[in-house]
Design a protein around this motif. Sequence first.
Motif, PDB file in Angstrom:
ATOM      1  N   TYR A 208     -70.419 -37.013 -35.433  1.00 54.92           N
ATOM      2  CA  TYR A 208     -70.283 -35.732 -34.914  1.00 54.92           C
ATOM      3  C   TYR A 208     -71.089 -35.135 -36.383  1.00 54.92           C
ATOM      4  O   TYR A 208     -70.186 -35.770 -37.591  1.00 54.92           O
ATOM      5  CB  TYR A 208     -69.152 -34.566 -34.918  1.00 54.92           C
ATOM      6  N   ALA A 217     -67.099 -28.685 -30.919  1.00 53.14           N
ATOM      7  CA  ALA A 217     -67.032 -29.778 -29.308  1.00 53.14           C
ATOM      8  C   ALA A 217     -66.696 -29.916 -28.485  1.00 53.14           C
ATOM      9  O   ALA A 217     -67.545 -29.759 -27.014  1.00 53.14           O
ATOM     10  CB  ALA A 217     -66.882 -31.285 -30.430  1.00 53.14           C
ATOM     11  N   ARG A 240     -75.458 -38.205 -31.360  1.00 52.21           N
ATOM     12  CA  ARG A 240     -74.212 -37.366 -31.575  1.00 52.21           C
ATOM     13  C   ARG A 240     -74.521 -35.807 -32.130  1.00 52.21           C
ATOM     14  O   ARG A 240     -76.082 -35.028 -31.667  1.00 52.21           O
ATOM     15  CB  ARG A 240     -74.971 -37.409 -33.262  1.00 52.21           C
ATOM     16  N   GLU A 250     -77.617 -31.912 -29.398  1.00 49.00           N
ATOM     17  CA  GLU A 250     -77.414 -33.767 -29.365  1.00 49.00           C
ATOM     18  C   GLU A 250     -78.525 -34.048 -29.875  1.00 49.00           C
ATOM     19  O   GLU A 250     -79.632 -33.497 -29.153  1.00 49.00           O
ATOM     20  CB  GLU A 250     -76.884 -33.661 -27.551  1.00 49.00           C
TER      21      GLU A 250
END
Length: 692
Positions: A208, A217, A240, A250
Amino acid sequence: MKKYYLIFAMAILALTACSDEKKEAAPQQLFTPEIEDFDYIVDNFADLQILRYRVVGIENLTLQQQELLYYLSQAALCGRDIIYDQNGRYNLAIRTLLEAVYTMEGIDTTSADYKAMEVYLKRVWVSNGIHHHYSGVKFEPGFQQAWFEEQLDKLSFDALKTVLVEGQSKDELFAEILPVIFDPAVMPLHKNQTEGQDALLTSSSNYYGEGVTQAEAESFYKAMRNSEDSTPVSYGLNSRLVKRDGNLVEDVYKVGGLYDAAMSKIVYWLEKALAVCETEAQRAALAKMIDFYKTGDLKTFDEYAILWIKDTESLIDYVCGYTETYGDPLGIKAAWEAVINFKNLEATERTLKISNNAQWFEDNSPVDSQFKKEECKGVTAKVITAAMMGGDNYPTSALGINLPNADWIRAAYGSKSVTIDNVAEAYAQSVKNSGFNDEFVLGDTEKELLVKYKDITDNLHTDLHECLGHGSGKLAPGVSPEALGKYHAVIEEARADLFGLYYVADPKLVELGLLPDTNAYKAQFYAYIMNGLMTQTTRIKLGDNIEQTHMRNRQLIAKWVLEHSGEDKTVELVVRDGKHYVVVNDYAKLRTLFGDLLREIQRIKSTGDQKAARDLVENYSIKIDQDLHKEILERYEKLNMAPYKGFVNPVYTATFDDNGKFTGLSISYDENYVQQNLRYSREYSFLSKTVK
Ligand code: ZN
């Protein structure tokens, strides 16, 4: 950095020039030394011992199979940088700097600082980063920061330029990176699982982006999931999650995306492999995987997984991609790993006997019948010989693998379960004559049981765990596979272990010819409880909690049965001459206790009872009795054993004739641990080392 798109012009050039292929024909040199003649131990340092593994049977593969194995092995090595970066955003830069100092011309290699840095670097290679591969705790450097800075100052600009961000000065770089190595308060934990703390902001794994919170998240991925969808993709698996301009997006791992340079190189070798596949089923699966690497599309990933399950006839097989999610504090994102292997036909007979009886095991298990599978889809079990390991599976390797992970695919298509026999062999050989049993086992009966039956029941327990345990049981209607949240992994591993423990004691195994007699299982019971209550803590520093999933589940099981042993003391801890020992007073009753806990844990998973999962995990699996721990560590230290093992890979050299036709493979076991890692850094380093 948080984001890095690759960069190296060199890496792209390398796509067309394959340095590893030798153009002259050489005689084939494939042979495997006998166990007695094989030198298993390569290196010892810190809490580690590095071993070699034998690749028995490679000489019996056809030329085409050897060629396939070679290309897949190259792909396995090309993902090395990916796992370093996934484990932490500074890992590649730190590895590069350490290696540059380590190999610097003229450096005094006899100084205490140099020697301590060597140990630190070796540990970084083991962990693919600066946190312990098992405990997740950051390494303490045993060398001085002032000494290290002095050495860095001597490095040429060339040695530093791969690490410097454009416009960054050396001092700025050092100011950013040195605290990550030397300040214990910076990035202390790879994965923080402490109750009540933000699992993302306090973990240093790199799945992350900076500033992404756990709540953000979780709600990002919750919004993607649709509870009506019975075939959901593994949302978030290959990316990620970062914050950009205030929005969550993402960055997908794919060719042309995040990790492009490494993935392009992997695809280069996979495409070569595609041309020499053994079977149509193998070709179909591999083609789909290449497609997934190119698109990053998770539907394609599921299609690949289904094709891969169906490929059961090929001798050669592989794991080579984003696979396990243990490294992500939220259990969503997968680490890149590779295990290139071929089937051990003889030993596979063993697992076939188990999987052919899968329905019998399911029907007779102690779990509530409403949570049993009516129909067990074929679990394909086999025993394999590892030929090359990479990514998250190098240099520390699993003993067994069961894939794919998606629950609905497993329910509809089954799964492939493997036991890695040559890794198990290396482990077993390395601890012979260590004095371990004499120190920790009370009673000659138990010691004899362990000598006689420990290896065989270990293998069987792994087979039962992988082939049947994970695949058994079913969820109640409407229960999400993610219902247990961060407790899922420990509960799931406990479930599979308990399934194996319950059945290793079943007369059915003797009937099937898998165990010689109905006493053998006692070796596994004793060893499991001793490990769970005492000896596995040799891997943990005094004062630390248990963090690693499998260690948590083992202590959970062992402590639970100890606590539920009742007045007749099914299992007890006794003290003799000031030392603690495990005593099992009633093996049959112990089996019943394993069955009781299996039943409860299956209920927890099937109904998504997160509160019960949390109570078990928090009460039994994390804390260690400090006095006992201290005693175990002292007894263990006297044995001079390393609690963790890593491996070096063999070195394969392929030969080709003038027309580029593959003519053979040779294998060498000579490379040591340092040589191997420095060579991998020279030949398989494709990602940018800069931290942005
Ligand atoms: Zn497992």
